[in-house]
Design an enzyme around this catalytic site. Structure first.
Site, PDB file in Angstrom:
ATOM      1  CE1 TYR A 101      -3.689   2.568   0.784  1.00  0.00           C
ATOM      2  CE2 TYR A 101      -1.871   3.651   1.905  1.00  0.00           C
ATOM      3  CZ  TYR A 101      -3.135   3.702   1.350  1.00  0.00           C
ATOM      4  OH  TYR A 101      -3.829   4.881   1.352  1.00  0.00           O
ATOM      5  CD  GLU A 189      -5.818   4.210  -1.328  1.00  0.00           C
ATOM      6  OE1 GLU A 189      -6.010   4.609  -0.171  1.00  0.00           O
ATOM      7  OE2 GLU A 189      -6.676   3.573  -1.973  1.00  0.00           O
TER       8      GLU A 189
END
Ligand code: GDP
Ligand code: MN
Length: 441
Positions: A101, A189
């Protein structure tokens, strides 16, 4: 504004972030064609503006064009968390060894843009934060210095990356931070950023949320807005010029003024309730704007009580009351209502509400109004409570401004040594004396 995965990834690519090859398809036949053009295993991905598409069955691998067509026909038209899939992205499938992530967000407590990363990628970061907060690496970024190389390396090491991966990761981290700045984002993201079998890093999923306050600077991004993806409530609020944000509580709030709306939400929370929305009807709202606001709030099935908090300045309380009465005729509802009307034309407003068919509770203070709304949402009787003790905010030392009266500290300078002083004095007249002599020559 939220950007789709395919839009976000196209922007990423312009900033040097590696993404898989792929194309958007609107029909199963198009999906088949894209898969045929790519000529290898593909992944067919629903393009809807929510996370967790994978879990919902909206991301599927296909081994050949036939399978791609089949899978696309299943995914197109699918309903994911209330949104209908109208497009799919057909990407080259990645051989995934590890999922990471990587995100850039604003950490309001730290007052910094912050890079967040975790070796537990793939799943939602909120989930990681809840279950394994120690697996999250956070690096605050100084706005003047930007992301530093050493910070990017620090994250890479923290993720367990070694060798060439560190250089590749640093490029991606810098790219993502730049995307965040250049699009005026509140979130950029990559989840997951994957380590592939070929030993490359690849952004398999992407998400950008831009700050609408910056949209006037981004005509290029405006074309990316997907109106199909706006909920009906958001679209209606926008057309009436209402500032509306849906939340997940039970108390619908209708307030004039953003500051008052925030305060109202805080006080609802203080008494154990939870707001269903933020809604600012603005100054001088007309009756039909009020009616639209009420329709929007009542369209939310979570709403168990309504709280009107109107401070009449430019806004007239009688006009608001007329709007409430008009809306109740259009949208009859059993949801209990609490109204606090104060200020301009307060008495007329109260009289209009009192003469309405529908019973509403009135309140004269915000504390009373909030308590009544919280009790009504729980289906309980109203019992006045003293407000809970307030937590007094104590500023930290560096937040306390220097009082204007205090003098700045005297600058410490080192005085020249007496011997130097003497030497200077001695050389000056000598130089002066030497010049005329030179000229004379
Ligand atoms: P999200 O569920 O909406 O976040 O959608 P993602 O694009 O992140 O996909 C969800 C999951 O599907 C990823 O975490 C991967 O595990 C898997 N996935 C996505 N793309 C690929 C791919 O190209 N190959 C493989 N094998 N799995 C993929
Ligand atoms: Mn994802």
């Amino acid at each position: 504004m939220k950007l789709h995965e395919y839009q976000s990834k196209r922007i990423f690519a312009q900033y040097g972030i590696p993404i898989p090859k792929g194309q958007v398809a609107n029909t199963p036949e198009e999906a088949r064609q894209v898969a045929a053009d790519l000529g290898r295993r593909v992944v067919v991905k629903s393009q809807v503006l929510v996370g967790g598409r994978g879990k919902a069955g909206g991301v599927k691998v296909a081994n050949n064009p036939d399978e791609a067509e089949q899978v696309a026909s299943k995914i197109l038209g699918m309903n994911i968390k209330g949104l209908t899939v109208r497009k799919v992205l057909v990407d080259e499938a990645a051989d995934i060894q590890q999922e990471i992530y990587l995100g850039v967000v604003i950490d309001r407590a730290a007052r910094r843009v912050t890079m967040v990363s975790s070796a537990a990628g793939g799943m939602e970061i909120e989930e990681v934060a809840r279950t394994a907060p120690d697996k999250i690496i956070k690096v605050p970024i100084n706005p003047f210095l930007g992301l530093r190389d050493y910070q990017a390396r620090q994250i890479a090491f923290g993720l367990g990356l070694r060798g060439d991966y560190i250089r590749d990761f640093t490029i991606i981290a810098h790219g993502l931070y730049k995307v965040f700045l250049d699009t005026d984002a509140s979130l950029a993201e990559i989840n997951p950023l994957v380590v592939t079998g070929e030993g490359k890093l690849l952004a398999v999923d992407g998400k950008i949320v831009t700050d609408d306050n910056g949209s006037f600077r981004h005509q290029d991004l405006a074309a990316m807005r997907d109106v199909d993806e706006e909920t009906r409530s958001e679209a209606e609020a926008r057309s009436f010029g209402l500032n509306y944000i849906q939340l997940d509580g039970q108390i619908g709030c209708m307030v004039n003024g953003a500051g008052l709306a925030m305060t109202t939400m805080d006080i609802v929370k203080l008494f154990g309730g939870s707001p269903a929305n933020f809604l600012d009807i603005g100054g001088g709202a007309s009756a039909d704007k009020v009616a639209a606001a009420l329709r929007i709030i009542l369209a939310d099935p979570n709403v168990k009580a309504l709280l009107f908090n109107i401070f009449g300045g430019i806004t007239r309380c009688d006009e608001v009351a007329r709007g409430i009465v008009a809306a109740l005729e259009q949208v009859p509802t059993e949801v209990p209502m609490v109204v606090r009307l104060v200020g301009t034309n307060e008495e007329e407003g109260k009289a209009i509400l009192a003469s309405a068919q529908r019973k509403v509770q009135t309140a004269s203070t915000l504390v009373e109004a909030a308590q009544k709304a919280v009790a009504a949402a729980k289906g309980e009787a109203y019992v006045p409570l003293p407000p809970p003790p307030l937590v007094v905010y104590t500023p930290r030392v560096h937040e306390i401004a220097t009082p204007p009266s205090s003098k700045p500290a005297a600058r410490k300078t080192i005085p020249p040594r007496p011997a130097q002083k003497a030497a200077k004095k001695a050389t000056k007249p000598a130089k002066k004396a030497a010049r005329p002599a030179k000229k004379a020559r």
